[in-house]
Design an enzyme around this catalytic site. Sequence first.
Site, mmCIF file in Angstrom:
data_model
loop_
_atom_site.group_PDB
_atom_site.id
_atom_site.type_symbol
_atom_site.label_atom_id
_atom_site.label_comp_id
_atom_site.label_asym_id
_atom_site.label_seq_id
_atom_site.Cartn_x
_atom_site.Cartn_y
_atom_site.Cartn_z
ATOM 1 N N LYS A 1 0.850 -1.198 0.000
ATOM 2 C CA LYS A 1 0.000 0.000 0.000
ATOM 3 C C LYS A 1 0.895 1.263 0.000
ATOM 4 O O LYS A 1 1.968 1.219 -0.607
ATOM 5 C CB LYS A 1 -0.976 -0.046 1.178
ATOM 6 C CG LYS A 1 -1.724 -1.390 1.218
ATOM 7 C CD LYS A 1 -2.890 -1.431 2.136
ATOM 8 C CE LYS A 1 -3.524 -2.808 2.056
ATOM 9 N NZ LYS A 1 -4.731 -2.942 2.870
ATOM 10 N N GLU B 1 -9.740 -0.793 -1.642
ATOM 11 C CA GLU B 1 -9.428 0.606 -1.310
ATOM 12 C C GLU B 1 -9.548 1.485 -2.563
ATOM 13 O O GLU B 1 -9.974 2.634 -2.485
ATOM 14 C CB GLU B 1 -8.029 0.687 -0.666
ATOM 15 C CG GLU B 1 -8.059 0.153 0.762
ATOM 16 C CD GLU B 1 -6.751 -0.434 1.255
ATOM 17 O OE1 GLU B 1 -5.697 -0.199 0.638
ATOM 18 O OE2 GLU B 1 -6.800 -1.155 2.279
ATOM 19 N N GLY C 1 -1.341 -7.489 3.415
ATOM 20 C CA GLY C 1 -1.076 -6.069 3.605
ATOM 21 C C GLY C 1 -0.164 -5.844 4.803
ATOM 22 O O GLY C 1 1.057 -5.969 4.730
ATOM 23 N N GLY C 2 -0.769 -5.550 5.944
ATOM 24 C CA GLY C 2 -0.015 -5.168 7.141
ATOM 25 C C GLY C 2 1.139 -6.103 7.480
ATOM 26 O O GLY C 2 2.262 -5.650 7.754
HETATM 27 P P1 PGA Z 1 -4.278 -6.603 5.366
HETATM 28 O O1 PGA Z 1 -4.496 -6.067 3.873
HETATM 29 O O2 PGA Z 1 -3.451 -7.861 5.261
HETATM 30 O O3 PGA Z 1 -3.566 -5.502 6.077
HETATM 31 O O4 PGA Z 1 -5.627 -6.889 5.921
HETATM 32 C C1 PGA Z 1 -4.729 -6.952 2.819
HETATM 33 C C2 PGA Z 1 -4.981 -6.184 1.549
HETATM 34 O O5 PGA Z 1 -5.601 -5.120 1.597
HETATM 35 O O6 PGA Z 1 -4.552 -6.631 0.464
#
Ligand code: PGA
Length: 257
Positions: A11, A97, A233-234
Site C-alpha cells: 500500500k 481501497e 497487507g499489514g
Molecule cells: P491486510 O491487507 O493484510 O492488512 O488486511 C490486505 C490487503 O488489503 O490486500
Amino acid sequence: MRRPILAANWKMNKTCGEASAFASALLPRIAGEDGVEVVIAPPFTALAAVAEAIAGSAVALAAQNVSAEPSGAFTGEISAAMLADLGCRWAIVGHSERRRLYGEDDALVARKARALRSQGLGAIVCVGETLDQREAGRTLAVLNEQLEGSLQELSGEDVPHLVVAYEPVWAIGTGRTADPETAQEVHAHIREKLASRFGADSGSIRIQYGGSVTPENVYALMAQPDVDGALVGGASLDPESFGRIVCFGSEDPSQGS
Ligand code: PGA
C-alpha cells in the site's frame, strides 16, 4: 496443480531505501522456498529500487494499480507499458481501497486488466464483499457481479496470467480474518464462476485470500483446497513476518503441520 502465490501489498508504505532494505532482509529468509511464487507490490516510487534488490531471485515485482489508458494526457497516471519497462510481472487491480476511496467500478477494473494483458503483464483482480453485504446474505451475489464485471474484457488466452484475490472488505486491516471454512466456501464459489466464464482451463487460475493474513493464520487458510495463496497487507511490511508467511505457505498441507 496450482502453484501457491504469496503477495506483499505494501500500500502507501516504504521509501526506496526502506524497500531495498526489506528485500535484502527477505531474500535469505525465503531461500529454497521454490514451491511458491513470491510477489512484492511496492508503491510506484519504489518499483525500481525493489527491481534492483530482487534481481537474480525468483521474486516477482508487481504494481498496486495501473492506468486503463495506454498513454497520453492523464496527469498522475502510470501505464502498463511503464510497469513492464520496470520489470513488473503483475499488477493488482480492483483492490477494495481503490474501489471505495477512488470510485473504481467493475468496468474500469476490467479495462485495467485488459491494459495489463496488452503489455504481457498478469492481473491480480480483487473482489470482496463489505460487512453490510455479508450480513444481508448478499456475499455470493456481490462476488458474481464483481467477477462478471471485472473480468469482462479477458478471454481464455488470459487465463494463465490471471489471479483472483478474494478479500472480504471487513477483514482488510481489521485483524478479523475469514475463518478457513468460510474462505473455502467462497473460493469454491469463485472457482465455479471462473469455470462457467472460462471453461475447463480455468482450473489453473489461482485464487488468493486476503484480509488480515498473518504467519499465525496463513497455514490453516492455505490448507483449504481452493485457497491458492494470500495477498498480504499489514503483515507484509516486516520481512520477518512476510518471510514466515512465505515459508508456511509453501508447506504441503497434505503432509500435516
Ligand atoms: P491486510 O491487507 O493484510 O492488512 O488486511 C490486505 C490487503 O488489503 O490486500
